[in-house]
Design an enzyme around this catalytic site. Structure first.
Site, PDB file in Angstrom:
ATOM      1  N   GLY A   1      33.865  75.784  40.470  1.00  0.00           N
ATOM      2  CA  GLY A   1      32.436  76.105  40.493  1.00  0.00           C
ATOM      3  C   GLY A   1      31.973  76.502  39.104  1.00  0.00           C
TER       4      GLY A   1
ATOM      5  N   LEU B   1      38.883  85.058  13.629  1.00  0.00           N
ATOM      6  CA  LEU B   1      39.590  86.068  12.854  1.00  0.00           C
ATOM      7  C   LEU B   1      40.886  85.533  12.246  1.00  0.00           C
ATOM      8  CD1 LEU B   1      38.994  89.123  15.202  1.00  0.00           C
ATOM      9  CD2 LEU B   1      38.181  88.906  12.840  1.00  0.00           C
ATOM     10  N   HIS B   2      41.422  84.470  12.822  1.00  0.00           N
ATOM     11  CA  HIS B   2      42.617  83.836  12.256  1.00  0.00           C
ATOM     12  C   HIS B   2      42.280  82.935  11.068  1.00  0.00           C
ATOM     13  CE1 HIS B   2      44.806  85.138  15.860  1.00  0.00           C
ATOM     14  NE2 HIS B   2      45.922  84.751  15.265  1.00  0.00           N
TER      15      HIS B   2
ATOM     16  N   ALA C   1      30.264  62.699  42.454  1.00  0.00           N
ATOM     17  CA  ALA C   1      29.996  63.925  43.218  1.00  0.00           C
ATOM     18  C   ALA C   1      30.915  65.026  42.731  1.00  0.00           C
ATOM     19  CB  ALA C   1      30.212  63.684  44.709  1.00  0.00           C
TER      20      ALA C   1
ATOM     21  N   GLU D   1      34.511  63.560  43.072  1.00  0.00           N
ATOM     22  CA  GLU D   1      34.468  62.105  42.978  1.00  0.00           C
ATOM     23  C   GLU D   1      33.729  61.706  41.704  1.00  0.00           C
ATOM     24  OE1 GLU D   1      34.332  61.332  47.812  1.00  0.00           O
ATOM     25  OE2 GLU D   1      32.786  60.455  46.529  1.00  0.00           O
TER      26      GLU D   1
ATOM     27  N   GLU E   1      39.792  81.972  45.716  1.00  0.00           N
ATOM     28  CA  GLU E   1      40.064  80.967  44.686  1.00  0.00           C
ATOM     29  C   GLU E   1      39.354  81.338  43.390  1.00  0.00           C
ATOM     30  OE1 GLU E   1      38.868  76.326  43.676  1.00  0.00           O
ATOM     31  OE2 GLU E   1      38.943  76.975  45.770  1.00  0.00           O
TER      32      GLU E   1
END
Length: 383
Positions: free
Chosen positions: A368, A341-342, A132, A129, A246
């Site tokens: 999490g 590196l690119h 939250a 939320e 998960e």
């Protein structure tokens, strides 16, 4: 190093996933990223190909494979390798379907699972939320009993598949008593089209732009009490039951993506020349690639050990937390080093490493945060 956790049937599925992504996803990624969501039709095609619903019981049209997470792992790994433009099949397979498998009663299974098996029913879960996030105790969305219904009010944000979803598992407060603590929440299934259920903004994210993420609003939504998933006021405990797999899935996808970018970068540093030699031949760059290769191998071995633990019914919340934070932080590190590196090309979106850099950033947050994972591990140490 050979990975021994997978059997031939898992590798057959891997080939199927790669072919599906090349055929049904790759041609559409630019359009989906522009639209901020994938076409719903890709879920139906995934159902036909057995990439969705394989863990739904056969009596409802699924594959009946709910006790071997290695099938989930193969799909998660290949989606990770493909990149952030892939549809959120792991959200469906690894996060939400298990709630229905473990908690749904016979009537709910018959009503909802056939659509999950075919890919015609897209799922979302609404926890976060505006006020939250990791602290679920702060949830204010309420579901007030009213006869044979609940009246749901509140708002959710950062909801993956928030636009496309047909069923949303809403974490809501069913006990208003502040002293109830974690025994105050229930899982309520809100269905598309219910009066008062509105989709808010499709959120503009820094990465994973093809995956729709939205705000959801509930204004006196009347939901039948028959849509209660599991037991009333036991929602927090239901959530905790599914979190280990998960989080394992997130770690698997993270390392799959990092491995793919590493392989592309390895070829790049062999081909790209500076001062008369491949840039990979410079000791600093050679050492960087050696370090990343080693750390990816080690991460995969821990993933495979966690997969075996899941297969044996022994995967703990602590082990899954170790997997989640370590693998997602490593993926962030690997992709960052590969981008460096690119050189300037790494900053151009035409190179996969640039998109991977922003796509991977969310992985240390959703499911999490790294800090929450470390807190779980530290508490288990008695600290």
């Amino acid at each position: 190093m050979k990975r021994n956790v997978f059997e031939p049937e898992h590798e057959q599925l891997r080939d199927t996933v790669r072919s599906f992504l090349e055929r049904e996803v790759a041609p559409h990624t630019t359009e989906w990223e522009r639209n901020g969501q994938v076409d719903r039709e890709v879920y139906r095609k995934a159902g036909e190909a057995g990439l969705l619903g394989f863990n739904v019981p056969e009596e409802f049209g699924g594959g009946g494979i709910s006790d071997d997470f290695r099938f989930n792992a193969v799909i998660a790994e290949e989606l990770g390798r493909f990149g952030g433009s892939a549809p959120a099949f792991t959200l469906q397979n690894d996060v939400i379907v298990p709630y229905f498998l473990h908690l749904a009663n016979d009537e709910q299974r018959a009503r909802w699972m056939p659509g999950m098996a075919t890919g015609e029913t897209i799922l979302a879960i609404a926890m976060t939320e505006p006020g939250a996030g990791s602290d679920l105790a702060g949830i204010k969305t309420s579901a007030k009993p009213d006869g044979d219904d609940y009246i749901v009010n509140g708002s959710k944000t950062f909801i993956s598949a928030g636009i496309n979803s047909d069923l949303v598992v809403v974490v809501a407060r069913t006990n208003p008593d502040p002293s109830a603590g974690h025994k105050a929440f229930s899982l309520i299934v809100v269905e598309r089209g219910m009066a008062g259920f509105e989709r808010g903004r499709k959120l503009d994210k820094m990465g994973q732009k093809a995956q729709d993420t939205a705000e959801l609003h509930f204004d006196n939504v009347r939901v039948p009490r028959a849509n209660l998933l599991g037991e009333e006021n036991k929602g927090f405990y239901h959530l905790m039951h599914n979190l280990p797999t998960e989080r394992l899935s997130i770690g698997i996808a993270a390392i799959g993506g990092a491995r793919s970018i590493f392989e592309e970068t390895l070829q790049y540093v062999k081909d790209r020349k500076a001062f008369g030699q491949p840039i990979g031949a410079f000791q600093a760059n050679r050492f960087t690639m050696a370090e990343l290769s080693t750390e990816l191998d080690i991460a995969e071995q821990y993933i495979d050990r966690c997969l075996q633990a899941a297969l044996d019914g022994e995967l703990s919340a602590v082990d899954a937390s170790k997997n989640k934070w370590w693998c997602t932080e490593l993926a962030k590190k690997v992709i960052d080093r590969c981008l460096q590196l690119h050189g300037g090309y790494g900053y151009m979106n035409e190179y996969r490493v640039a998109k991977a850099y922003t796509d991977a950033r969310i992985q240390t947050i959703f499911g999490g945060t790294t800090e929450i994972m470390k807190d779980i591990i530290g508490r288990d140490l008695g600290l």
